[in-house]
Design a protein around this motif. Structure first.
Motif, PDB file in Angstrom:
ATOM      1  N   UNK A  28     -45.591 -44.519  64.390  1.00 13.59           N
ATOM      2  CA  UNK A  28     -44.909 -44.073  63.174  1.00 13.59           C
ATOM      3  C   UNK A  28     -45.640 -44.476  61.893  1.00 13.59           C
ATOM      4  N   UNK A  29     -46.250 -45.643  61.867  1.00 12.16           N
ATOM      5  CA  UNK A  29     -47.006 -46.035  60.677  1.00 12.16           C
ATOM      6  C   UNK A  29     -48.154 -45.057  60.432  1.00 12.16           C
ATOM      7  N   UNK A  30     -48.873 -44.692  61.479  1.00  9.79           N
ATOM      8  CA  UNK A  30     -49.981 -43.746  61.344  1.00  9.79           C
ATOM      9  C   UNK A  30     -49.471 -42.364  60.930  1.00  9.79           C
ATOM     10  N   UNK A  31     -48.354 -41.935  61.511  1.00 12.67           N
ATOM     11  CA  UNK A  31     -47.797 -40.619  61.202  1.00 12.67           C
ATOM     12  C   UNK A  31     -47.467 -40.468  59.717  1.00 12.67           C
ATOM     13  N   UNK A  32     -47.000 -41.554  59.096  1.00 13.53           N
ATOM     14  CA  UNK A  32     -46.608 -41.500  57.687  1.00 13.53           C
ATOM     15  C   UNK A  32     -47.684 -42.047  56.745  1.00 13.53           C
ATOM     16  N   UNK A  33     -48.876 -42.301  57.281  1.00 14.78           N
ATOM     17  CA  UNK A  33     -49.996 -42.706  56.446  1.00 14.78           C
ATOM     18  C   UNK A  33     -49.991 -44.171  56.048  1.00 14.78           C
ATOM     19  N   UNK A  34     -49.292 -45.016  56.811  1.00 12.96           N
ATOM     20  CA  UNK A  34     -49.233 -46.441  56.504  1.00 12.96           C
ATOM     21  C   UNK A  34     -50.571 -47.130  56.754  1.00 12.96           C
ATOM     22  N   UNK A  35     -50.935 -48.030  55.838  1.00 15.47           N
ATOM     23  CA  UNK A  35     -52.196 -48.765  55.948  1.00 15.47           C
ATOM     24  C   UNK A  35     -51.935 -50.213  55.561  1.00 15.47           C
ATOM     25  N   UNK A  36     -52.287 -51.135  56.460  1.00 13.66           N
ATOM     26  CA  UNK A  36     -52.074 -52.553  56.188  1.00 13.66           C
ATOM     27  C   UNK A  36     -53.015 -53.044  55.090  1.00 13.66           C
ATOM     28  N   UNK A  37     -52.450 -53.667  54.070  1.00 12.88           N
ATOM     29  CA  UNK A  37     -53.229 -54.336  53.038  1.00 12.88           C
ATOM     30  C   UNK A  37     -53.222 -55.840  53.268  1.00 12.88           C
ATOM     31  N   UNK A  64     -42.823 -41.338  51.517  1.00 12.46           N
ATOM     32  CA  UNK A  64     -43.399 -41.545  52.852  1.00 12.46           C
ATOM     33  C   UNK A  64     -43.014 -42.920  53.393  1.00 12.46           C
ATOM     34  N   UNK A  65     -42.996 -43.930  52.529  1.00 11.02           N
ATOM     35  CA  UNK A  65     -42.600 -45.281  52.947  1.00 11.02           C
ATOM     36  C   UNK A  65     -41.148 -45.298  53.415  1.00 11.02           C
ATOM     37  N   UNK A  66     -40.273 -44.641  52.661  1.00  9.78           N
ATOM     38  CA  UNK A  66     -38.860 -44.554  53.057  1.00  9.78           C
ATOM     39  C   UNK A  66     -38.701 -43.749  54.342  1.00  9.78           C
TER      40      UNK A  66
END
Length: 97
Positions: A28-37, A64-66
């Motif tokens: 799900x993180x990849x699907x919504x474009x999540x990237x760990x900082x 996208x985060x929500x």
């Protein structure tokens, strides 16, 4: 459009079971474009209090985060984390100044 961020402070009580959560949240993180900082690592609490682990995930937008958090995939992963860790999570809109 402003980016969105998950900002979490947490504590992991069962590292082996937490790895199952980590594996489940990857899609799900990849699907919504999540990237760990920020993903754990050294840190110092200089004001107030915080749980011992910090995570910051950047998304292409606040929406996208929500949407990621509310998604079926992430909610399934979240069930794996419940009972094995404690977390304070804020979803924040970035500032474009």
């Amino acid at each position: 459009m402003a980016k969105g961020y998950w900002i979490a402070h947490g504590r992991v009580d069962d590292v082996e079971k937490y790895d199952l959560y980590r594996a489940a949240n990857a899609a799900p993180l990849a699907e919504y474009g999540g990237r760990f900082l920020v993903r754990g690592g050294a840190r110092e609490t200089v004001e107030g209090t915080a749980l011992p682990r910090t995570v910051v995930i950047e998304f292409p937008s606040y929406q996208a985060a929500l949407d990621c958090y509310r998604s079926e995939g992430y909610q399934a992963a979240l069930k794996l984390r419940q009972g094995i860790s404690t977390s304070d999570l804020v979803i924040a809109e970035g500032w474009e100044g």
